[in-house]
Design a protein around this motif. Structure first.
Motif, PDB file in Angstrom:
ATOM      1  N   ILE A   3       0.870  -1.178   0.000  1.00  0.00           N
ATOM      2  CA  ILE A   3       0.000   0.000   0.000  1.00  0.00           C
ATOM      3  C   ILE A   3       0.899   1.217   0.000  1.00  0.00           C
ATOM      4  CG2 ILE A   3      -1.796   1.278   1.219  1.00  0.00           C
ATOM      5  CD1 ILE A   3      -2.660  -1.413   2.491  1.00  0.00           C
ATOM      6  N   ARG A   4       0.658   2.128  -0.947  1.00  0.00           N
ATOM      7  CA  ARG A   4       1.491   3.316  -1.071  1.00  0.00           C
ATOM      8  C   ARG A   4       0.684   4.489  -1.584  1.00  0.00           C
ATOM      9  NH1 ARG A   4       2.268   4.547  -6.298  1.00  0.00           N
ATOM     10  NH2 ARG A   4       2.030   2.900  -7.841  1.00  0.00           N
ATOM     11  N   GLY A  34      -7.562  15.726  -2.059  1.00  0.00           N
ATOM     12  CA  GLY A  34      -7.081  14.758  -1.083  1.00  0.00           C
ATOM     13  C   GLY A  34      -5.837  14.035  -1.554  1.00  0.00           C
ATOM     14  N   GLU A  35      -5.514  12.964  -0.825  1.00  0.00           N
ATOM     15  CA  GLU A  35      -4.375  12.111  -1.163  1.00  0.00           C
ATOM     16  C   GLU A  35      -4.906  10.716  -1.469  1.00  0.00           C
ATOM     17  OE1 GLU A  35      -0.464  12.988   1.150  1.00  0.00           O
ATOM     18  OE2 GLU A  35      -2.124  12.999   2.589  1.00  0.00           O
ATOM     19  N   CYS A  36      -4.437  10.161  -2.573  1.00  0.00           N
ATOM     20  CA  CYS A  36      -4.880   8.848  -3.021  1.00  0.00           C
ATOM     21  C   CYS A  36      -3.800   7.812  -2.707  1.00  0.00           C
ATOM     22  CB  CYS A  36      -5.171   8.899  -4.522  1.00  0.00           C
ATOM     23  SG  CYS A  36      -5.888   7.384  -5.181  1.00  0.00           S
ATOM     24  N   PHE A  37      -4.218   6.693  -2.137  1.00  0.00           N
ATOM     25  CA  PHE A  37      -3.330   5.586  -1.805  1.00  0.00           C
ATOM     26  C   PHE A  37      -3.824   4.340  -2.542  1.00  0.00           C
ATOM     27  CE2 PHE A  37      -3.051   8.652   1.506  1.00  0.00           C
ATOM     28  CZ  PHE A  37      -1.734   8.625   1.934  1.00  0.00           C
ATOM     29  N   GLY A  47      -6.648  -2.241  -4.828  1.00  0.00           N
ATOM     30  CA  GLY A  47      -7.424  -1.471  -3.865  1.00  0.00           C
ATOM     31  C   GLY A  47      -6.998  -0.025  -3.877  1.00  0.00           C
ATOM     32  N   VAL A  48      -7.844   0.811  -3.277  1.00  0.00           N
ATOM     33  CA  VAL A  48      -7.588   2.247  -3.260  1.00  0.00           C
ATOM     34  C   VAL A  48      -8.302   2.871  -2.066  1.00  0.00           C
ATOM     35  CG1 VAL A  48      -9.566   2.792  -4.759  1.00  0.00           C
ATOM     36  CG2 VAL A  48      -7.616   4.342  -4.698  1.00  0.00           C
ATOM     37  N   TYR A  49      -7.738   3.953  -1.548  1.00  0.00           N
ATOM     38  CA  TYR A  49      -8.473   4.811  -0.617  1.00  0.00           C
ATOM     39  C   TYR A  49      -7.991   6.238  -0.780  1.00  0.00           C
ATOM     40  CZ  TYR A  49      -4.651   4.625   2.936  1.00  0.00           C
ATOM     41  OH  TYR A  49      -3.461   4.714   3.627  1.00  0.00           O
ATOM     42  N   VAL A  50      -8.839   7.166  -0.363  1.00  0.00           N
ATOM     43  CA  VAL A  50      -8.531   8.590  -0.459  1.00  0.00           C
ATOM     44  C   VAL A  50      -8.749   9.225   0.907  1.00  0.00           C
ATOM     45  CG1 VAL A  50      -9.113  10.787  -1.565  1.00  0.00           C
ATOM     46  CG2 VAL A  50      -9.241   8.659  -2.880  1.00  0.00           C
ATOM     47  N   LEU A  79      -6.781  -1.859   4.117  1.00  0.00           N
ATOM     48  CA  LEU A  79      -6.819  -0.481   3.609  1.00  0.00           C
ATOM     49  C   LEU A  79      -7.316   0.488   4.687  1.00  0.00           C
ATOM     50  CD1 LEU A  79      -8.213  -1.114   0.018  1.00  0.00           C
ATOM     51  CD2 LEU A  79      -5.904  -0.347   0.606  1.00  0.00           C
ATOM     52  N   VAL A  80      -8.376   0.092   5.393  1.00  0.00           N
ATOM     53  CA  VAL A  80      -8.893   0.958   6.470  1.00  0.00           C
ATOM     54  C   VAL A  80      -7.829   1.146   7.542  1.00  0.00           C
ATOM     55  CG1 VAL A  80     -10.609   1.184   8.303  1.00  0.00           C
ATOM     56  CG2 VAL A  80     -11.321   0.390   6.041  1.00  0.00           C
ATOM     57  N   MET A  81      -7.164   0.073   7.936  1.00  0.00           N
ATOM     58  CA  MET A  81      -6.131   0.182   8.968  1.00  0.00           C
ATOM     59  C   MET A  81      -4.947   1.025   8.482  1.00  0.00           C
ATOM     60  SD  MET A  81      -7.735  -1.187  11.372  1.00  0.00           S
ATOM     61  CE  MET A  81      -6.490  -1.092  12.654  1.00  0.00           C
TER      62      MET A  81
END
Length: 150
Positions: A3-4, A34-37, A47-50, A79-81
């Motif tokens: 994850i990065r 925002g920042e995208c990971f 997977g992805v999160y912002v 991802l949540v963690m």
């Protein structure tokens, strides 16, 4: 799996982002602010999160998605963690997330990760989305807001 943070100039994985939020316009707006990971496996985004700063000391997890072929393997929880860990490392005091009233799996996941329900925005999805959204046979109408102190 790695994850990065998305690199400068790297395009966000819209196909994944649109799994969690069907409004391309809204996704593009919060990606800018925002920042995208991304989560990668074998050089593919799975997977992805912002994370989006909203107020002093507060960040919101505004999008989190896992490609359909990888769902049910614990990647969403990772991802949540990761989002929680990143928010703490950046000295945010609170992380928030919102999800639809019909998003039963997501509501369970966020609570398992330590979030608590703090409110409901009635008719959020009716006001902000032109097409009706249904999940598990339930119309998505209201935004359930959750929060966690860091």
């Amino acid at each position: 799996m790695n994850i990065r943070k998305l690199k400068v100039g790297e395009k966000p994985p819209m196909n994944l982002l649109l799994l969690a939020d069907p409004s391309r316009l809204l996704v593009e707006e919060y990606i800018e602010r925002g920042e995208c990971f991304v989560a990668e496996c074998d050089e593919q985004y799975i997977g992805v999160y912002v994370l989006l700063p909203t107020r002093p000391g507060t960040v919101e997890l505004v999008n989190i998605a896992v490609c359909e072929s990888q769902q049910g393997r614990g990647i969403g929880k990772q991802l949540v963690m990761s989002a929680i860990h990143t928010a703490k490392a950046r000295d945010f005091k609170t992380i928030e997330v919102g999800t639809g009233n019909s998003s039963l799996g997501q509501l369970a996941l966020y609570q398992k990760c330590g979030f608590r329900i703090i409110g409901i925005e009635m008719d959020f999805f009716l006001r902000h989305y032109s097409e009706e959204i249904f999940e598990s046979g339930i119309q998505c109408r209201d935004m359930i807001r959750l929060s966690q102190d860091l």
